[in-house]
Write an enzyme that holds these catalytic residues in place. Structure first.
Site, mmCIF file in Angstrom:
data_model
loop_
_atom_site.group_PDB
_atom_site.id
_atom_site.type_symbol
_atom_site.label_atom_id
_atom_site.label_comp_id
_atom_site.label_asym_id
_atom_site.label_seq_id
_atom_site.Cartn_x
_atom_site.Cartn_y
_atom_site.Cartn_z
ATOM 1 N N ARG A 1 -5.659 0.260 -6.315
ATOM 2 C CA ARG A 1 -4.362 1.105 -5.745
ATOM 3 C C ARG A 1 -3.867 2.101 -6.659
ATOM 4 N NH1 ARG A 1 -2.378 -1.856 -1.184
ATOM 5 N NH2 ARG A 1 -2.642 -4.253 -1.693
ATOM 6 N N PHE B 1 -13.555 4.019 5.440
ATOM 7 C CA PHE B 1 -12.660 3.333 4.494
ATOM 8 C C PHE B 1 -12.319 4.081 3.170
ATOM 9 C CE2 PHE B 1 -12.013 -0.008 1.599
ATOM 10 C CZ PHE B 1 -11.018 -0.664 2.329
ATOM 11 N N ILE B 2 -11.126 4.034 3.111
ATOM 12 C CA ILE B 2 -10.605 4.918 2.060
ATOM 13 C C ILE B 2 -9.800 4.056 0.995
ATOM 14 C CG2 ILE B 2 -8.446 6.452 1.756
ATOM 15 C CD1 ILE B 2 -10.834 7.326 3.563
ATOM 16 N N GLU C 1 4.562 4.153 5.888
ATOM 17 C CA GLU C 1 3.049 3.390 5.661
ATOM 18 C C GLU C 1 2.181 4.102 4.837
ATOM 19 O OE1 GLU C 1 1.325 0.955 5.391
ATOM 20 O OE2 GLU C 1 1.464 -0.564 7.531
ATOM 21 N N ASP C 2 1.125 3.500 4.469
ATOM 22 C CA ASP C 2 0.037 3.942 3.745
ATOM 23 C C ASP C 2 -0.920 4.652 4.819
ATOM 24 O OD1 ASP C 2 -0.833 1.666 4.483
ATOM 25 O OD2 ASP C 2 -1.718 0.872 2.715
ATOM 26 N N LYS D 1 -5.839 7.850 11.133
ATOM 27 C CA LYS D 1 -7.100 7.670 11.743
ATOM 28 C C LYS D 1 -7.097 7.769 13.288
ATOM 29 C CE LYS D 1 -9.264 4.577 8.039
ATOM 30 N NZ LYS D 1 -9.743 3.258 7.783
ATOM 31 N N ASP E 1 -6.229 -0.001 -1.133
ATOM 32 C CA ASP E 1 -6.910 -1.124 -1.990
ATOM 33 C C ASP E 1 -8.162 -1.417 -1.290
ATOM 34 O OD1 ASP E 1 -5.427 -2.484 -0.011
ATOM 35 O OD2 ASP E 1 -6.325 -4.399 -1.383
ATOM 36 N N ASP F 1 -4.510 2.687 10.952
ATOM 37 C CA ASP F 1 -5.956 2.510 11.396
ATOM 38 C C ASP F 1 -5.994 2.139 12.831
ATOM 39 O OD1 ASP F 1 -8.685 2.426 10.475
ATOM 40 O OD2 ASP F 1 -8.521 0.272 11.031
ATOM 41 N N GLY G 1 0.926 -1.185 -0.129
ATOM 42 C CA GLY G 1 0.110 -0.213 -0.123
ATOM 43 C C GLY G 1 0.993 1.247 -0.142
HETATM 44 P P1 IMP Z 1 -4.225 -1.247 11.554
HETATM 45 O O1 IMP Z 1 -5.235 -1.161 11.794
HETATM 46 O O2 IMP Z 1 -3.517 0.333 11.878
HETATM 47 O O3 IMP Z 1 -3.112 -2.306 11.892
HETATM 48 O O4 IMP Z 1 -4.027 -1.344 9.578
HETATM 49 C C1 IMP Z 1 -3.735 -2.108 9.338
HETATM 50 C C2 IMP Z 1 -3.661 -2.073 7.573
HETATM 51 O O5 IMP Z 1 -4.795 -2.020 7.034
HETATM 52 C C3 IMP Z 1 -3.193 -0.860 6.736
HETATM 53 O O6 IMP Z 1 -1.728 -1.031 6.543
HETATM 54 C C4 IMP Z 1 -3.870 -1.014 5.557
HETATM 55 O O7 IMP Z 1 -3.226 -1.796 4.711
HETATM 56 C C5 IMP Z 1 -5.273 -1.558 6.176
HETATM 57 N N1 IMP Z 1 -6.226 -0.357 6.086
HETATM 58 C C6 IMP Z 1 -6.671 0.131 7.256
HETATM 59 N N2 IMP Z 1 -7.411 1.110 6.893
HETATM 60 C C7 IMP Z 1 -7.722 1.081 5.527
HETATM 61 C C8 IMP Z 1 -8.766 1.770 4.766
HETATM 62 O O8 IMP Z 1 -9.369 2.643 5.309
HETATM 63 N N3 IMP Z 1 -8.528 1.493 3.617
HETATM 64 C C9 IMP Z 1 -7.566 0.706 2.864
HETATM 65 N N4 IMP Z 1 -6.841 -0.231 3.711
HETATM 66 C C10 IMP Z 1 -7.041 0.134 5.116
HETATM 67 MG MG MG Z 2 -0.528 -1.315 4.572
#
Ligand code: IMP
Ligand code: MG
Length: 182
Positions: free
Chosen positions: A168, A155-156, A102-103, A134, A162, A106, A48
């Site tokens: 992407r 959700f983005i 990182e992208d 977020k 993706d 969350d 991502g």
């Molecule tokens: P975490 O919840 O911070 O561990 O996020 C883990 C991964 O979930 C991120 O690196 C993204 O790949 C994916 N992710 C979280 N939120 C989104 C979103 O809004 N759109 C797409 N992928 C997401």
């Molecule tokens: Mg990611």
């Protein structure tokens, strides 16, 4: 900009390419000034973060390097749930000034584990750069140093992000529309 549909879901335009690129340029200037005289190693978390990491890397006007890692997830046998293992880091990061790219952050669960793994490799310094953050979704103690945009808990997709592998390649960022289309 028009709406997009993926998997029967409607996404509306959220952050235009021009705004993304302007913000990336700003972050590039900030990092170039923070790391002046150093040679930071940017570590991009695939898949991502690839577009953001490359654009940010090219926005630096200092000496810098870039490397790519992937996180392999598998279900742990213990109570920890999903375990993520770092794959593909070929060089030592010991003594390096590392910027993890990182992208999106969350819940922060991915980053908190990755940060701990990276710190165990004894970099001279470690900072986190994320395109999107977020804050309302955060469940883990993660403090990204460079944030492109703080966004609501929605959700983005696009610019690397993706939905099941799709979207992407969009240059703009889109958000999942609410049921009333907003
Ligand atoms: P975490 O919840 O911070 O561990 O996020 C883990 C991964 O979930 C991120 O690196 C993204 O790949 C994916 N992710 C979280 N939120 C989104 C979103 O809004 N759109 C797409 N992928 C997401
Ligand atoms: Mg990611």
């Amino acid at each position: 900009m028009k709406q997009k549909t993926y998997q029967g879901l409607t996404f509306r335009p959220f952050i235009e390419s021009d705004s993304i690129q302007a913000r990336v340029a700003e972050l590039g200037r900030q990092i170039s000034s923070d790391y002046a005289g150093k040679n930071p190693l940017m570590i991009c978390v695939l898949n991502g973060a690839a577009p953001f990491a490359m654009d940010l890397f090219r926005a630096l006007d200092i000496d810098a390097e870039i490397s790519f890692i992937r996180l392999k997830s598998y279900e742990g046998t213990g109570s920890t749930g999903t375990v993520k293992e770092v794959m593909g880091l070929t060089e030592s990061i010991e003594g390096r000034d590392v910027i993890l790219v990182e992208d999106i952050i969350d819940t922060g669960n991915t980053m908190v584990k990755l940060e701990a793994d990276m710190r165990a490799m004894r970099p001279a310094s470690l900072r986190i750069a994320t395109l999107l953050f977020k804050p309302e979704a955060l469940q883990a103690p993660v403090e990204p140093h460079y944030v492109g945009f703080s966004i609501p808990k929605k959700f983005i997709i696009g610019y690397g992000l993706d939905i099941d592998g799709a979207a992407r390649n969009l240059n703009d960022i889109y958000v999942l529309a609410d049921e009333d289309g907003k």
